[in-house]
Design a protein around this motif. Sequence first.
Motif, PDB file in Angstrom:
ATOM      1  N   LEU A 141      -0.829   5.547   8.952  1.00 41.50           N
ATOM      2  CA  LEU A 141      -1.377   5.592   7.602  1.00 41.50           C
ATOM      3  C   LEU A 141      -2.722   6.293   7.685  1.00 41.50           C
ATOM      4  N   GLU A 142      -2.778   7.470   7.100  1.00 36.31           N
ATOM      5  CA  GLU A 142      -4.029   8.217   7.037  1.00 36.31           C
ATOM      6  C   GLU A 142      -4.728   7.838   5.743  1.00 36.31           C
ATOM      7  N   MET A 143      -5.941   7.303   5.866  1.00 31.64           N
ATOM      8  CA  MET A 143      -6.691   6.834   4.700  1.00 31.64           C
ATOM      9  C   MET A 143      -7.949   7.674   4.541  1.00 31.64           C
ATOM     10  N   ASN A 144      -8.075   8.323   3.410  1.00 39.21           N
ATOM     11  CA  ASN A 144      -9.214   9.178   3.110  1.00 39.21           C
ATOM     12  C   ASN A 144      -9.930   8.698   1.852  1.00 39.21           C
ATOM     13  N   SER A 145     -11.144   9.183   1.678  1.00 40.74           N
ATOM     14  CA  SER A 145     -11.948   8.827   0.497  1.00 40.74           C
ATOM     15  C   SER A 145     -11.951   7.319   0.278  1.00 40.74           C
ATOM     16  N   LEU A 146     -12.232   6.597   1.319  1.00 32.23           N
ATOM     17  CA  LEU A 146     -12.152   5.139   1.261  1.00 32.23           C
ATOM     18  C   LEU A 146     -13.204   4.556   0.333  1.00 32.23           C
ATOM     19  N   LYS A 147     -12.795   3.482  -0.342  1.00 35.56           N
ATOM     20  CA  LYS A 147     -13.639   2.798  -1.312  1.00 35.56           C
ATOM     21  C   LYS A 147     -13.845   1.351  -0.873  1.00 35.56           C
ATOM     22  N   PRO A 148     -14.884   0.697  -1.357  1.00 40.43           N
ATOM     23  CA  PRO A 148     -15.095  -0.716  -0.993  1.00 40.43           C
ATOM     24  C   PRO A 148     -13.880  -1.584  -1.325  1.00 40.43           C
ATOM     25  N   GLU A 149     -13.170  -1.264  -2.395  1.00 40.81           N
ATOM     26  CA  GLU A 149     -12.002  -2.064  -2.777  1.00 40.81           C
ATOM     27  C   GLU A 149     -10.808  -1.867  -1.838  1.00 40.81           C
ATOM     28  N   ASP A 150     -10.912  -0.952  -0.892  1.00 42.43           N
ATOM     29  CA  ASP A 150      -9.885  -0.803   0.136  1.00 42.43           C
ATOM     30  C   ASP A 150     -10.083  -1.802   1.275  1.00 42.43           C
ATOM     31  N   THR A 151     -11.191  -2.520   1.247  1.00 44.11           N
ATOM     32  CA  THR A 151     -11.454  -3.520   2.281  1.00 44.11           C
ATOM     33  C   THR A 151     -10.390  -4.604   2.242  1.00 44.11           C
ATOM     34  N   ALA A 152      -9.746  -4.828   3.377  1.00 40.33           N
ATOM     35  CA  ALA A 152      -8.651  -5.794   3.447  1.00 40.33           C
ATOM     36  C   ALA A 152      -8.142  -5.879   4.881  1.00 40.33           C
ATOM     37  N   VAL A 153      -7.303  -6.865   5.111  1.00 36.72           N
ATOM     38  CA  VAL A 153      -6.517  -6.886   6.338  1.00 36.72           C
ATOM     39  C   VAL A 153      -5.229  -6.114   6.045  1.00 36.72           C
ATOM     40  N   TYR A 154      -4.932  -5.142   6.863  1.00 39.97           N
ATOM     41  CA  TYR A 154      -3.759  -4.296   6.668  1.00 39.97           C
ATOM     42  C   TYR A 154      -2.658  -4.735   7.635  1.00 39.97           C
ATOM     43  N   TYR A 155      -1.467  -4.905   7.078  1.00 40.57           N
ATOM     44  CA  TYR A 155      -0.323  -5.374   7.857  1.00 40.57           C
ATOM     45  C   TYR A 155       0.781  -4.321   7.873  1.00 40.57           C
ATOM     46  N   CYS A 156       1.355  -4.145   9.028  1.00 39.17           N
ATOM     47  CA  CYS A 156       2.516  -3.289   9.195  1.00 39.17           C
ATOM     48  C   CYS A 156       3.771  -4.118   8.928  1.00 39.17           C
ATOM     49  N   TYR A 157       4.745  -3.492   8.300  1.00 46.58           N
ATOM     50  CA  TYR A 157       6.013  -4.146   7.952  1.00 46.58           C
ATOM     51  C   TYR A 157       7.161  -3.233   8.365  1.00 46.58           C
TER      52      TYR A 157
ATOM     53  N   VAL B 193       0.847  -1.198   0.000  1.00 42.06           N
ATOM     54  CA  VAL B 193       0.000   0.000   0.000  1.00 42.06           C
ATOM     55  C   VAL B 193       0.882   1.247   0.000  1.00 42.06           C
ATOM     56  N   ALA B 194       1.786   1.325   0.964  1.00 43.02           N
ATOM     57  CA  ALA B 194       2.653   2.491   1.085  1.00 43.02           C
ATOM     58  C   ALA B 194       3.864   2.113   1.923  1.00 43.02           C
ATOM     59  N   SER B 195       4.966   2.783   1.656  1.00 40.28           N
ATOM     60  CA  SER B 195       6.170   2.566   2.460  1.00 40.28           C
ATOM     61  C   SER B 195       6.875   3.886   2.665  1.00 40.28           C
TER      62      SER B 195
ATOM     63  N   SER C 165      -3.210   2.758  -6.703  1.00 41.11           N
ATOM     64  CA  SER C 165      -4.617   2.747  -6.314  1.00 41.11           C
ATOM     65  C   SER C 165      -4.923   3.631  -5.109  1.00 41.11           C
ATOM     66  N   VAL C 166      -3.888   4.037  -4.366  1.00 42.20           N
ATOM     67  CA  VAL C 166      -4.133   4.848  -3.162  1.00 42.20           C
ATOM     68  C   VAL C 166      -3.520   6.236  -3.239  1.00 42.20           C
ATOM     69  N   LYS C 167      -2.784   6.518  -4.311  1.00 34.93           N
ATOM     70  CA  LYS C 167      -2.147   7.829  -4.443  1.00 34.93           C
ATOM     71  C   LYS C 167      -3.189   8.941  -4.399  1.00 34.93           C
ATOM     72  N   GLY C 168      -2.880   9.958  -3.614  1.00 33.17           N
ATOM     73  CA  GLY C 168      -3.797  11.076  -3.472  1.00 33.17           C
ATOM     74  C   GLY C 168      -4.860  10.877  -2.408  1.00 33.17           C
ATOM     75  N   ARG C 169      -5.000   9.643  -1.914  1.00 33.07           N
ATOM     76  CA  ARG C 169      -6.010   9.369  -0.883  1.00 33.07           C
ATOM     77  C   ARG C 169      -5.376   8.965   0.448  1.00 33.07           C
ATOM     78  N   PHE C 170      -4.255   8.255   0.383  1.00 36.14           N
ATOM     79  CA  PHE C 170      -3.583   7.778   1.591  1.00 36.14           C
ATOM     80  C   PHE C 170      -2.290   8.555   1.814  1.00 36.14           C
TER      81      PHE C 170
END
Length: 120
Positions: free
Chosen positions: A80-96, A48-50, A62-67
């Motif tokens: 991770l600030e997530m804005n303008s969330l979409k149904p396709e953002d549904t997921a398990v999010y993992y920190c690395y 998603v982002a690093s 897919s997340v540029k400009g929103r996250f």
Amino acid sequence: QVQLVESGGGLVQVGGSLRLSCAASGNMTSINIMGWYRQPPGKQRELVASITSDGNTNYADSVKGRFAVSRNNAKNTMDLEMNSLKPEDTAVYYCYADGRATWYRVFVSWGQGTQVTVSA
């Protein structure tokens, strides 16, 4: 051993916002890259982002400009600030995170994951 703990997931409506946080703790001398990955239902895990230790960021198209990803090197935390969330953002999010546990040993660690669900 380095532990990563995520927080901030949950259920949000389309167009809403969520903020995820990740805290690193344990035996480490430095953290190089921290990042967020996600795994949607039935799909592979994806970046998603690093962010590097000097603040350079990288985002999935897919997340540029929103996250927006940020980190606090002094506290070993990342958000991770997530804005303008979409149904396709549904997921398990993992920190690395990766870096150095000692001067001669590197580490790679993953968090346990936090669920983000975006409802239509």
